[in-house]
Design a protein around this motif. Sequence first.
Motif, PDB file in Angstrom:
ATOM      1  N   ASP A   1      27.268   4.204   0.493  1.00 23.36           N
ATOM      2  CA  ASP A   1      26.808   5.519   0.934  1.00 23.36           C
ATOM      3  C   ASP A   1      25.731   5.290   1.981  1.00 23.36           C
ATOM      4  O   ASP A   1      25.009   4.283   1.942  1.00 23.36           O
ATOM      5  N   ILE A   2      25.649   6.210   2.917  1.00 24.83           N
ATOM      6  CA  ILE A   2      24.642   6.136   3.973  1.00 24.83           C
ATOM      7  C   ILE A   2      23.544   7.133   3.627  1.00 24.83           C
ATOM      8  O   ILE A   2      23.791   8.337   3.555  1.00 24.83           O
ATOM      9  N   PHE A   3      22.356   6.609   3.389  1.00 24.94           N
ATOM     10  CA  PHE A   3      21.194   7.433   3.081  1.00 24.94           C
ATOM     11  C   PHE A   3      20.486   7.735   4.398  1.00 24.94           C
ATOM     12  O   PHE A   3      20.005   6.822   5.071  1.00 24.94           O
ATOM     13  N   VAL A   4      20.458   8.998   4.770  1.00 24.48           N
ATOM     14  CA  VAL A   4      19.803   9.425   6.002  1.00 24.48           C
ATOM     15  C   VAL A   4      18.413   9.915   5.625  1.00 24.48           C
ATOM     16  O   VAL A   4      18.256  10.801   4.787  1.00 24.48           O
ATOM     17  N   GLY A   5      17.409   9.323   6.240  1.00 24.47           N
ATOM     18  CA  GLY A   5      16.037   9.699   5.958  1.00 24.47           C
ATOM     19  C   GLY A   5      15.365  10.295   7.166  1.00 24.47           C
ATOM     20  O   GLY A   5      15.528   9.795   8.287  1.00 24.47           O
ATOM     21  N   GLU A   6      14.616  11.380   6.950  1.00 25.92           N
ATOM     22  CA  GLU A   6      13.801  11.949   8.025  1.00 25.92           C
ATOM     23  C   GLU A   6      12.442  11.271   7.990  1.00 25.92           C
ATOM     24  O   GLU A   6      11.754  11.279   6.966  1.00 25.92           O
ATOM     25  N   ILE A   7      12.061  10.675   9.107  1.00 25.33           N
ATOM     26  CA  ILE A   7      10.798   9.945   9.188  1.00 25.33           C
ATOM     27  C   ILE A   7       9.634  10.931   9.154  1.00 25.33           C
ATOM     28  O   ILE A   7       9.588  11.880   9.928  1.00 25.33           O
ATOM     29  N   VAL A   8       8.694  10.675   8.227  1.00 21.02           N
ATOM     30  CA  VAL A   8       7.508  11.520   8.110  1.00 21.02           C
ATOM     31  C   VAL A   8       6.233  10.758   8.456  1.00 21.02           C
ATOM     32  O   VAL A   8       5.183  11.366   8.668  1.00 21.02           O
ATOM     33  N   ALA A   9       6.297   9.434   8.516  1.00 22.30           N
ATOM     34  CA  ALA A   9       5.144   8.611   8.865  1.00 22.30           C
ATOM     35  C   ALA A   9       5.639   7.210   9.199  1.00 22.30           C
ATOM     36  O   ALA A   9       6.768   6.846   8.857  1.00 22.30           O
ATOM     37  N   GLY A  10       4.804   6.439   9.846  1.00 24.54           N
ATOM     38  CA  GLY A  10       5.166   5.057  10.155  1.00 24.54           C
ATOM     39  C   GLY A  10       4.160   4.410  11.066  1.00 24.54           C
ATOM     40  O   GLY A  10       3.238   5.062  11.577  1.00 24.54           O
TER      41      GLY A  10
ATOM     42  N   THR B   1       0.865  -1.168   0.000  1.00 23.36           N
ATOM     43  CA  THR B   1       0.000   0.000   0.000  1.00 23.36           C
ATOM     44  C   THR B   1       0.900   1.215   0.000  1.00 23.36           C
ATOM     45  O   THR B   1       2.122   1.083   0.143  1.00 23.36           O
ATOM     46  N   THR B   2       0.342   2.374  -0.179  1.00 24.44           N
ATOM     47  CA  THR B   2       1.124   3.602  -0.087  1.00 24.44           C
ATOM     48  C   THR B   2       0.436   4.551   0.876  1.00 24.44           C
ATOM     49  O   THR B   2      -0.784   4.503   1.059  1.00 24.44           O
ATOM     50  N   PHE B   3       1.243   5.386   1.480  1.00 29.53           N
ATOM     51  CA  PHE B   3       0.738   6.374   2.419  1.00 29.53           C
ATOM     52  C   PHE B   3       1.260   7.738   2.014  1.00 29.53           C
ATOM     53  O   PHE B   3       1.082   8.163   0.889  1.00 29.53           O
ATOM     54  N   ARG B   4       1.980   8.373   2.883  1.00 31.65           N
ATOM     55  CA  ARG B   4       2.364   9.777   2.711  1.00 31.65           C
ATOM     56  C   ARG B   4       3.355  10.042   1.582  1.00 31.65           C
ATOM     57  O   ARG B   4       3.181  10.972   0.808  1.00 31.65           O
ATOM     58  N   THR B   5       4.413   9.236   1.466  1.00 31.88           N
ATOM     59  CA  THR B   5       5.457   9.529   0.476  1.00 31.88           C
ATOM     60  C   THR B   5       5.196   8.884  -0.879  1.00 31.88           C
ATOM     61  O   THR B   5       5.811   9.272  -1.865  1.00 31.88           O
TER      62      THR B   5
ATOM     63  N   ALA C   1       4.386  -6.382   6.785  1.00 30.84           N
ATOM     64  CA  ALA C   1       5.608  -6.126   7.552  1.00 30.84           C
ATOM     65  C   ALA C   1       5.284  -5.899   9.021  1.00 30.84           C
ATOM     66  O   ALA C   1       4.174  -5.485   9.377  1.00 30.84           O
ATOM     67  N   LEU C   2       6.242  -6.162   9.866  1.00 33.46           N
ATOM     68  CA  LEU C   2       6.095  -5.966  11.309  1.00 33.46           C
ATOM     69  C   LEU C   2       5.930  -4.487  11.639  1.00 33.46           C
ATOM     70  O   LEU C   2       5.209  -4.116  12.557  1.00 33.46           O
ATOM     71  N   GLY C   3       6.569  -3.637  10.874  1.00 37.77           N
ATOM     72  CA  GLY C   3       6.466  -2.192  11.040  1.00 37.77           C
ATOM     73  C   GLY C   3       7.103  -1.516   9.852  1.00 37.77           C
ATOM     74  O   GLY C   3       7.753  -2.166   9.023  1.00 37.77           O
ATOM     75  N   HIS C   4       6.897  -0.217   9.752  1.00 37.08           N
ATOM     76  CA  HIS C   4       7.519   0.535   8.663  1.00 37.08           C
ATOM     77  C   HIS C   4       7.682   1.990   9.069  1.00 37.08           C
ATOM     78  O   HIS C   4       6.962   2.476   9.946  1.00 37.08           O
ATOM     79  N   VAL C   5       8.634   2.658   8.428  1.00 36.28           N
ATOM     80  CA  VAL C   5       8.758   4.111   8.502  1.00 36.28           C
ATOM     81  C   VAL C   5       8.901   4.617   7.079  1.00 36.28           C
ATOM     82  O   VAL C   5       9.547   3.989   6.242  1.00 36.28           O
TER      83      VAL C   5
END
Length: 163
Positions: free
Chosen positions: A128-137, A98-102, A110-114
């Motif tokens: 490379d390290i991809f740093v993500g700001e959590i907007v939903a989960g 499914t899709t939500f905010r992004t 899944a057990l959980g998601h962000v």
Amino acid sequence: MAFDPMEQRRIMGCFATGVTVVTTVAGGEYRGMTANAVTSLSLDPPLVMVSVDKGAQMHAHLTESRYFAVNILSEDQEAVSAQFARPGPKDFSNVATTTFRTGAPVLTDALGHVECMLADVLRAGDHDIFVGEIVAGDAGSGRPLLFYQGKYGRMWDGTASQI
């Protein structure tokens, strides 16, 4: 003096990790990869980081899309992990999403998601390290799929066991 990469792999294999599938949309298609180099980085602001091999297709997809979801797999999702660990394009047809905010695909079982917006990319050797700001989960209940010494594992009664 350089440290032997195979020795590093052997030693760090003693560090048990959870298993995730990182997903995004790039080129108008769902993209995903299995990842265990995932870490909660900061609570304020809410950040996670995902380490991605510079040669992996997902590296270009994350760079292009600028958003992603980290799907934490349950102990029943070993086949999903294996499916997204294979090289090449990933087939999402047998995975409920499914899709939500992004708009990044979220694995519904899944057990959980962000869901994250890309905040930074840090150079780190061959990754490379991809740093993500959590907007939903969200998180459900269940037990996580584990990875230890190159094998999948599960938890029973608070202890880890290899499968």
